[in-house]
Design a protein around this motif. Sequence first.
Motif, PDB file in Angstrom:
ATOM      1  N   ARG A  41       0.854  -1.197   0.000  1.00  0.00           N
ATOM      2  CA  ARG A  41       0.000   0.000   0.000  1.00  0.00           C
ATOM      3  C   ARG A  41       0.879   1.232   0.000  1.00  0.00           C
ATOM      4  NH1 ARG A  41      -1.596   1.902   5.263  1.00  0.00           N
ATOM      5  NH2 ARG A  41      -3.795   1.748   4.647  1.00  0.00           N
ATOM      6  N   ASP A  42       0.250   2.389  -0.250  1.00  0.00           N
ATOM      7  CA  ASP A  42       0.941   3.665  -0.134  1.00  0.00           C
ATOM      8  C   ASP A  42       0.989   4.089   1.336  1.00  0.00           C
ATOM      9  OD1 ASP A  42       0.936   3.629  -2.885  1.00  0.00           O
ATOM     10  OD2 ASP A  42      -0.675   5.106  -3.098  1.00  0.00           O
ATOM     11  N   GLN A  43       2.019   4.870   1.677  1.00  0.00           N
ATOM     12  CA  GLN A  43       2.101   5.429   3.032  1.00  0.00           C
ATOM     13  C   GLN A  43       2.473   6.903   2.947  1.00  0.00           C
ATOM     14  OE1 GLN A  43       1.191   4.283   5.781  1.00  0.00           O
ATOM     15  NE2 GLN A  43       2.260   5.365   7.390  1.00  0.00           N
ATOM     16  N   PRO A  44       1.630   7.819   3.451  1.00  0.00           N
ATOM     17  CA  PRO A  44       0.273   7.519   3.915  1.00  0.00           C
ATOM     18  C   PRO A  44      -0.644   7.208   2.729  1.00  0.00           C
ATOM     19  CG  PRO A  44       0.671   9.876   3.982  1.00  0.00           C
ATOM     20  CD  PRO A  44       1.970   9.245   3.603  1.00  0.00           C
ATOM     21  N   PRO A 131       1.621  14.615   1.527  1.00  0.00           N
ATOM     22  CA  PRO A 131       0.937  14.039   0.364  1.00  0.00           C
ATOM     23  C   PRO A 131       0.803  12.521   0.496  1.00  0.00           C
ATOM     24  CG  PRO A 131       2.721  15.507  -0.310  1.00  0.00           C
ATOM     25  CD  PRO A 131       2.885  15.281   1.158  1.00  0.00           C
ATOM     26  N   ALA A 132      -0.196  11.967  -0.147  1.00  0.00           N
ATOM     27  CA  ALA A 132      -0.343  10.513  -0.198  1.00  0.00           C
ATOM     28  C   ALA A 132       0.906   9.904  -0.818  1.00  0.00           C
ATOM     29  CB  ALA A 132      -1.574  10.142  -1.011  1.00  0.00           C
ATOM     30  N   GLY A 133       1.430   8.827  -0.190  1.00  0.00           N
ATOM     31  CA  GLY A 133       2.598   8.135  -0.729  1.00  0.00           C
ATOM     32  C   GLY A 133       3.911   8.848  -0.539  1.00  0.00           C
ATOM     33  N   VAL A 134       3.970   9.869   0.304  1.00  0.00           N
ATOM     34  CA  VAL A 134       5.224  10.611   0.463  1.00  0.00           C
ATOM     35  C   VAL A 134       6.297   9.750   1.135  1.00  0.00           C
ATOM     36  CG1 VAL A 134       4.620  11.628   2.714  1.00  0.00           C
ATOM     37  CG2 VAL A 134       6.213  12.820   1.178  1.00  0.00           C
ATOM     38  N   ASP A 135       5.902   8.801   1.972  1.00  0.00           N
ATOM     39  CA  ASP A 135       6.872   7.924   2.628  1.00  0.00           C
ATOM     40  C   ASP A 135       7.282   6.805   1.668  1.00  0.00           C
ATOM     41  OD1 ASP A 135       8.484   6.645   4.426  1.00  0.00           O
ATOM     42  OD2 ASP A 135       6.936   6.170   5.874  1.00  0.00           O
ATOM     43  N   PHE A 136       6.321   6.062   1.187  1.00  0.00           N
ATOM     44  CA  PHE A 136       6.564   5.044   0.174  1.00  0.00           C
ATOM     45  C   PHE A 136       5.265   4.740  -0.545  1.00  0.00           C
ATOM     46  CE2 PHE A 136       5.902   2.815   4.233  1.00  0.00           C
ATOM     47  CZ  PHE A 136       4.802   2.019   3.926  1.00  0.00           C
ATOM     48  N   THR A 137       5.384   4.112  -1.704  1.00  0.00           N
ATOM     49  CA  THR A 137       4.212   3.753  -2.497  1.00  0.00           C
ATOM     50  C   THR A 137       4.129   2.236  -2.646  1.00  0.00           C
ATOM     51  OG1 THR A 137       5.488   4.011  -4.530  1.00  0.00           O
ATOM     52  CG2 THR A 137       4.220   5.917  -3.782  1.00  0.00           C
ATOM     53  N   ALA A 154       9.975  -1.795  11.585  1.00  0.00           N
ATOM     54  CA  ALA A 154       8.924  -0.778  11.582  1.00  0.00           C
ATOM     55  C   ALA A 154       8.466  -0.465  10.166  1.00  0.00           C
ATOM     56  CB  ALA A 154       9.430   0.495  12.271  1.00  0.00           C
ATOM     57  N   LEU A 155       9.419  -0.362   9.232  1.00  0.00           N
ATOM     58  CA  LEU A 155       9.065  -0.074   7.844  1.00  0.00           C
ATOM     59  C   LEU A 155       8.247  -1.210   7.245  1.00  0.00           C
ATOM     60  CD1 LEU A 155       9.260   1.630   5.298  1.00  0.00           C
ATOM     61  CD2 LEU A 155      11.526   0.652   4.872  1.00  0.00           C
ATOM     62  N   MET A 156       8.648  -2.454   7.486  1.00  0.00           N
ATOM     63  CA  MET A 156       7.881  -3.580   6.954  1.00  0.00           C
ATOM     64  C   MET A 156       6.471  -3.628   7.548  1.00  0.00           C
ATOM     65  SD  MET A 156      10.624  -6.697   6.494  1.00  0.00           S
ATOM     66  CE  MET A 156      11.170  -6.698   8.200  1.00  0.00           C
ATOM     67  N   ALA A 157       6.353  -3.263   8.815  1.00  0.00           N
ATOM     68  CA  ALA A 157       5.026  -3.220   9.424  1.00  0.00           C
ATOM     69  C   ALA A 157       4.146  -2.190   8.716  1.00  0.00           C
ATOM     70  CB  ALA A 157       5.142  -2.892  10.912  1.00  0.00           C
ATOM     71  N   ALA A 158       4.702  -1.012   8.456  1.00  0.00           N
ATOM     72  CA  ALA A 158       3.940   0.017   7.738  1.00  0.00           C
ATOM     73  C   ALA A 158       3.596  -0.420   6.330  1.00  0.00           C
ATOM     74  CB  ALA A 158       4.732   1.320   7.710  1.00  0.00           C
ATOM     75  N   MET A 159       4.454  -1.246   5.734  1.00  0.00           N
ATOM     76  CA  MET A 159       4.201  -1.767   4.389  1.00  0.00           C
ATOM     77  C   MET A 159       3.175  -2.903   4.393  1.00  0.00           C
ATOM     78  SD  MET A 159       8.053  -1.929   2.783  1.00  0.00           S
ATOM     79  CE  MET A 159       8.772  -0.525   1.938  1.00  0.00           C
ATOM     80  N   ASN A 160       2.749  -3.292   5.583  1.00  0.00           N
ATOM     81  CA  ASN A 160       1.778  -4.388   5.749  1.00  0.00           C
ATOM     82  C   ASN A 160       2.360  -5.724   5.273  1.00  0.00           C
ATOM     83  OD1 ASN A 160      -0.647  -5.439   6.662  1.00  0.00           O
ATOM     84  ND2 ASN A 160      -1.697  -5.152   4.708  1.00  0.00           N
ATOM     85  N   VAL A 161       3.596  -5.997   5.755  1.00  0.00           N
ATOM     86  CA  VAL A 161       4.276  -7.267   5.459  1.00  0.00           C
ATOM     87  C   VAL A 161       4.228  -8.117   6.731  1.00  0.00           C
ATOM     88  CG1 VAL A 161       6.449  -8.344   4.788  1.00  0.00           C
ATOM     89  CG2 VAL A 161       5.776  -6.152   3.775  1.00  0.00           C
TER      90      VAL A 161
END
Length: 390
Positions: A41-44, A131-137, A154-161
């Motif tokens: 997913r995108d973050q945010p 903006p949407a996706g400013v952290d990662f897409t 933490a990054l993988m958690a935000a990526m929903n892995v």
Amino acid sequence: MITVEDARALLFDLVAPLPVEQVPLAQSAGRVLAQDVAATRDQPPFAASSMDGYAVQATEVERHAMFKVIGEAAAGQRFEGAVGPGQAVRIFTGAPVPEGADFVIIQEDVDRRGDLITVSDTPGSKTNIRPAGVDFTKGTTITAPRLLRAEDVALMAAMNVPKVPVAQKPEIALISTGNELVMPGETPGPDQIIASNTFGLKAMLEGLGAHVRVLPIAQDTVSSLEIAFDMAKGADLVVTIGGASVGDYDLVSDVSQSLGMERSFYKIRMRPGKPLMAGRMGDAAMVGLPGNPVSAMVCGYLFLAPMVRRMLGLEQTVPPVQHTTLLERLDANGPREHYMRAIVDQNGIRACADQDSSLLSVLAQANALLVRPPQDPALQIGDTVRYLPI
């Protein structure tokens, strides 16, 4: 005798990267990522406010401008309507920015009375919107191999892995040998000492990501060593400590070869740690370390640690040699490469005064190995030398 570099190359031939396994995200810290993982997913996933304040239209933002508050947006609870001219939505950090709004006035720049707000201070040009996706897409990858840190988790958690592909932990069996040894906490006899190498090596190898089994001390008998090797079955790497030299009680070489060990080499042109033996026993690599505590630990840094990194699939198996200035004069070196226990700081490096390979107290004070090539001439203060941090 062979060189350190040749020995390491032969040791690498004895091991290979281990298979991949999936572990829960919460158990992935400290493991080695074996395959790339991608964000789902995108973050945010939406434009979000970075401050507490009021969402408005940017073209209307100026000092003394007035707006009517028509609703509220909080993290996890968006405002469902749209923001029109002269309107504002009370918004909190992390909340989705409402449709029609493209600026957030921070609450410190606003006076509010009832449903009316007045811009009391010059807001500046920053929109206070992420903006949407400013952290990662979606599809952004974390590349393997890498040792996973808390930040990666933490990054993988935000990526929903939720599941992470990691290298299996190398299974290492440690066998201390010698009639003179007892385990810490036991009462030694008048001619005995405490086994220390096993526990230093266990800490080192587990810190690198291995799973280490400490086996019972093997006595200096054929039957005791045979039992120890039998208990080591299933390990990826079997490490014996002591008994690899040529004395009457040094039986590791004979017993291991009688059990099918195919020897790769014996003895390295280095100090400390010359009597090191290596080979293969069935499906496992085998390394026979010298018994002197410092020798065993130095061989752990130089050989066992790179073998573990190779089994984990890491690209940099050997830490790069660093350079610094010598702070105290050194006599000429002999015919073997010398790894001197040393202390390095921002000013340079000095070798520890006593280099006896039995002195763990000296090793515990050191934070580097000063590397001297064979036949290195005497060195003077200010000379540039090589070292490995430990």
